[in-house]
Every structure is written in structure tokens, then in C-alpha cells.
Design a protein around this motif. Structure first.
Motif, PDB file in Angstrom:
ATOM      1  N   ARG A 165     -10.312  -3.910   2.883  1.00 32.26           N
ATOM      2  CA  ARG A 165     -11.776  -4.316   2.636  1.00 32.26           C
ATOM      3  C   ARG A 165     -11.881  -5.718   1.939  1.00 32.26           C
ATOM      4  NH1 ARG A 165     -15.051  -4.179  -1.653  1.00 32.26           N
ATOM      5  NH2 ARG A 165     -17.442  -4.138  -1.306  1.00 32.26           N
ATOM      6  N   GLU A 166     -11.368  -5.764   0.714  1.00 31.02           N
ATOM      7  CA  GLU A 166     -11.199  -7.169   0.308  1.00 31.02           C
ATOM      8  C   GLU A 166     -10.607  -8.222   1.044  1.00 31.02           C
ATOM      9  OE1 GLU A 166     -12.405  -7.722  -2.918  1.00 31.02           O
ATOM     10  OE2 GLU A 166     -13.130  -5.537  -2.771  1.00 31.02           O
ATOM     11  N   TYR A 220      -5.844   5.879   3.694  1.00 24.32           N
ATOM     12  CA  TYR A 220      -6.963   5.863   2.724  1.00 24.32           C
ATOM     13  C   TYR A 220      -6.468   4.928   1.530  1.00 24.32           C
ATOM     14  CZ  TYR A 220      -8.664   9.880   5.460  1.00 24.32           C
ATOM     15  OH  TYR A 220      -9.115  10.399   6.195  1.00 24.32           O
ATOM     16  N   THR A 224     -17.144   3.584  -3.948  1.00 25.94           N
ATOM     17  CA  THR A 224     -17.642   2.218  -3.323  1.00 25.94           C
ATOM     18  C   THR A 224     -18.499   2.459  -2.331  1.00 25.94           C
ATOM     19  OG1 THR A 224     -15.940   0.766  -4.519  1.00 25.94           O
ATOM     20  CG2 THR A 224     -16.958  -0.029  -2.913  1.00 25.94           C
ATOM     21  N   MET A 225     -17.897   2.931  -1.406  1.00 27.63           N
ATOM     22  CA  MET A 225     -18.220   3.366   0.014  1.00 27.63           C
ATOM     23  C   MET A 225     -19.625   4.295   0.033  1.00 27.63           C
ATOM     24  SD  MET A 225     -15.240   3.777   2.502  1.00 27.63           S
ATOM     25  CE  MET A 225     -15.984   4.349   3.705  1.00 27.63           C
ATOM     26  N   ALA A 257     -11.748   5.253  -5.729  1.00 28.57           N
ATOM     27  CA  ALA A 257     -12.364   4.101  -5.927  1.00 28.57           C
ATOM     28  C   ALA A 257     -13.051   3.678  -4.679  1.00 28.57           C
ATOM     29  CB  ALA A 257     -11.491   2.927  -6.675  1.00 28.57           C
ATOM     30  N   THR A 258     -12.193   3.706  -3.525  1.00 30.52           N
ATOM     31  CA  THR A 258     -12.664   3.447  -2.303  1.00 30.52           C
ATOM     32  C   THR A 258     -14.030   4.352  -2.115  1.00 30.52           C
ATOM     33  OG1 THR A 258     -10.706   2.587  -1.621  1.00 30.52           O
ATOM     34  CG2 THR A 258     -12.249   3.219  -0.099  1.00 30.52           C
ATOM     35  N   GLU A 265     -19.923  -6.497   5.126  1.00 32.57           N
ATOM     36  CA  GLU A 265     -19.813  -5.177   4.348  1.00 32.57           C
ATOM     37  C   GLU A 265     -20.445  -4.112   5.172  1.00 32.57           C
ATOM     38  OE1 GLU A 265     -19.015  -2.351   1.277  1.00 32.57           O
ATOM     39  OE2 GLU A 265     -18.856  -4.534   1.202  1.00 32.57           O
ATOM     40  N   SER A 320       0.875  -1.202  -0.255  1.00 29.42           N
ATOM     41  CA  SER A 320       0.050   0.069   0.157  1.00 29.42           C
ATOM     42  C   SER A 320       0.844   1.334  -0.057  1.00 29.42           C
ATOM     43  CB  SER A 320      -0.864  -0.033   1.015  1.00 29.42           C
ATOM     44  OG  SER A 320      -1.735  -1.229   1.153  1.00 29.42           O
ATOM     45  N   MET A 370      -7.159   4.873  -6.177  1.00 24.25           N
ATOM     46  CA  MET A 370      -7.399   3.907  -5.169  1.00 24.25           C
ATOM     47  C   MET A 370      -8.311   4.732  -3.987  1.00 24.25           C
ATOM     48  SD  MET A 370      -3.965   1.646  -4.522  1.00 24.25           S
ATOM     49  CE  MET A 370      -4.927   0.590  -3.200  1.00 24.25           C
ATOM     50  N   ILE A 404      -7.526   1.139   2.474  1.00 26.13           N
ATOM     51  CA  ILE A 404      -8.758   0.731   2.658  1.00 26.13           C
ATOM     52  C   ILE A 404      -9.387  -0.277   1.804  1.00 26.13           C
ATOM     53  CG2 ILE A 404     -11.230   1.621   2.885  1.00 26.13           C
ATOM     54  CD1 ILE A 404     -10.261   4.237   3.863  1.00 26.13           C
ATOM     55  N   SER A 405      -9.279  -0.032   0.309  1.00 26.34           N
ATOM     56  CA  SER A 405      -9.949  -1.035  -0.463  1.00 26.34           C
ATOM     57  C   SER A 405      -8.996  -2.513  -0.346  1.00 26.34           C
ATOM     58  CB  SER A 405      -9.491  -0.696  -1.876  1.00 26.34           C
ATOM     59  OG  SER A 405      -8.175  -0.432  -2.199  1.00 26.34           O
TER      60      SER A 405
END
Length: 190
Positions: free
Chosen positions: A29-30, A22, A127-128, A123-124, A40, A17, A120, A25-26
């Protein structure tokens, strides 16, 4: 075995990362959803709480998830795992920073990493936002807007822009967090 699994997964997250919490996070999460450590909804709730508490986001996530899976030892294993790569990398870079920055390849690498980190984070956030406000959890899932979440978002957005227009500065983040907590408590008690 869970301690080793927590340590290894968060070590990998910390090692690959860039961009701090921040950017992680993705990946977190995965990993967390893939292992079934949190749902979720629990993950999104934790991100919300983590944003309103002091401390680095990645450390908060690792500590909480480790504690939820294996208690104090799990929180220690996950936290050490997520912090160790940064610690080692910073020690190595600090020793050679001045001499490395003169190379065009190093500057090119850093220039290439920056857009990836921004992507990234965006995108996070998307998604959130889609999950929280629109009820999207998968691409095949339908649109199920959360009216209360949309109301809080709309009220805070209006307040933010009105305050900024009137005073020429952004409202206090702490005040916005407290206001969102009050709005959430009021709207979710109905």
C-alpha cells in the motif's frame, strides 16, 4: 525504467515481509500509493477483488500492479520481484532447517517475528476498515461513514453470528463472498 522500478520495489517488499500476503499489504500500500501507481480507492477495491479470487494475495497484487503500469512485462517484473526472495530464502532454509531449529536464537527470532506479523495484519485491517467503513483516509481527515458499506458489514455480521449460533459452525466463505457481491450490487445500484 518502470520495469526495473517495479522489480526492485516488489523485490524489497518480498525480502522484508514476513507472514505472507497479509503481512505485505501495508508495505505494498505504501509503495503503490507513494509512487502514484494506484489511488487509495483503487487499492482497496483491488484488495477486495483479490480476496475473492484464487491465488496468493502478494502475487495477485504484484501481477495486477505491474500489469497496470507496464502491461505483461510489468506484471512479470513485479511478480518475479515479489516471489524471488521467498524462493531463495526457502531454498537456503530447506537445506539447513533441521540443524537451525536446534539453536535457541533461531527459535527466539521466530518467536519475535510472529507478533510483528500479527500486528502488521491487524494494522492493515484497521486501516482498511476505517477507510472503507468510516471514510478515514488520513488522521486529519474527517469521519465520513459509508452507509452502504456499513449496511453490508452489519448484514453479513448478523448473518454470520446467527448461522454460527444455529449450526455451531461458521458459514461458507464462498457463500459469504457471493452474498456480499449481491448485497454490494443491490446497494450500490440504488
Amino acid at each position: 525504467m518502470i520495469l526495473l522500478e517495479l522489480f526492485w520495489n516488489f523485490l524489497v517488499i518480498g525480502a522484508v515481509s514476513f507472514g505472507g500476503g497479509y503481512g505485505m499489504i501495508s508495505l505494498v500500500r505504501e509503495t503503490v500509493l507513494g509512487h502514484g501507481w494506484l489511488t487509495e480507492s483503487e487499492f482497496l477495491s483491488f484488495i477486495a477483488v483479490s480476496e475473492s479470487t484464487p491465488g496468493p494475495l502478494a502475487v495477485n497484487m504484484a501481477t495486477f500492479i505491474g500489469a497496470s503500469q507496464a502491461g505483461l512485462a510489468g506484471s512479470f517484473a513485479a511478480t518475479v520481484g515479489v516471489v524471488l526472495p521467498s524462493f531463495v530464502i526457502i531454498l537456503l532454509i530447506a537445506a539447513a532447517l533441521h540443524s537451525l531449529m536446534k539453536y535457541a536464537g533461531v527459535n527466539a527470532f521466530l518467536a519475535g517475528v510472529r507478533p510483528c506479523v500479527v500486528a502488521m495484519i491487524l494494522a492493515t485491517a484497521c486501516t482498511m476498515g476505517l477507510s472503507t467503513l468510516g471514510g478515514f483516509t488520513t488522521l486529519a481527515g474527517g469521519f465520513a461513514p459509508n452507509v452502504r458499506a456499513l449496511a453490508v458489514f452489519a448484514l453479513l455480521s448478523i448473518l454470520h453470528f446467527a448461522y454460527k449460533k444455529k449450526t455451531q459452525k461458521a458459514p461458507s466463505p464462498i457463500g459469504m463472498i457471493l452474498l456480499s457481491a449481491v448485497l454490494g450490487a443491490v446497494l450500490w445500484s440504488i
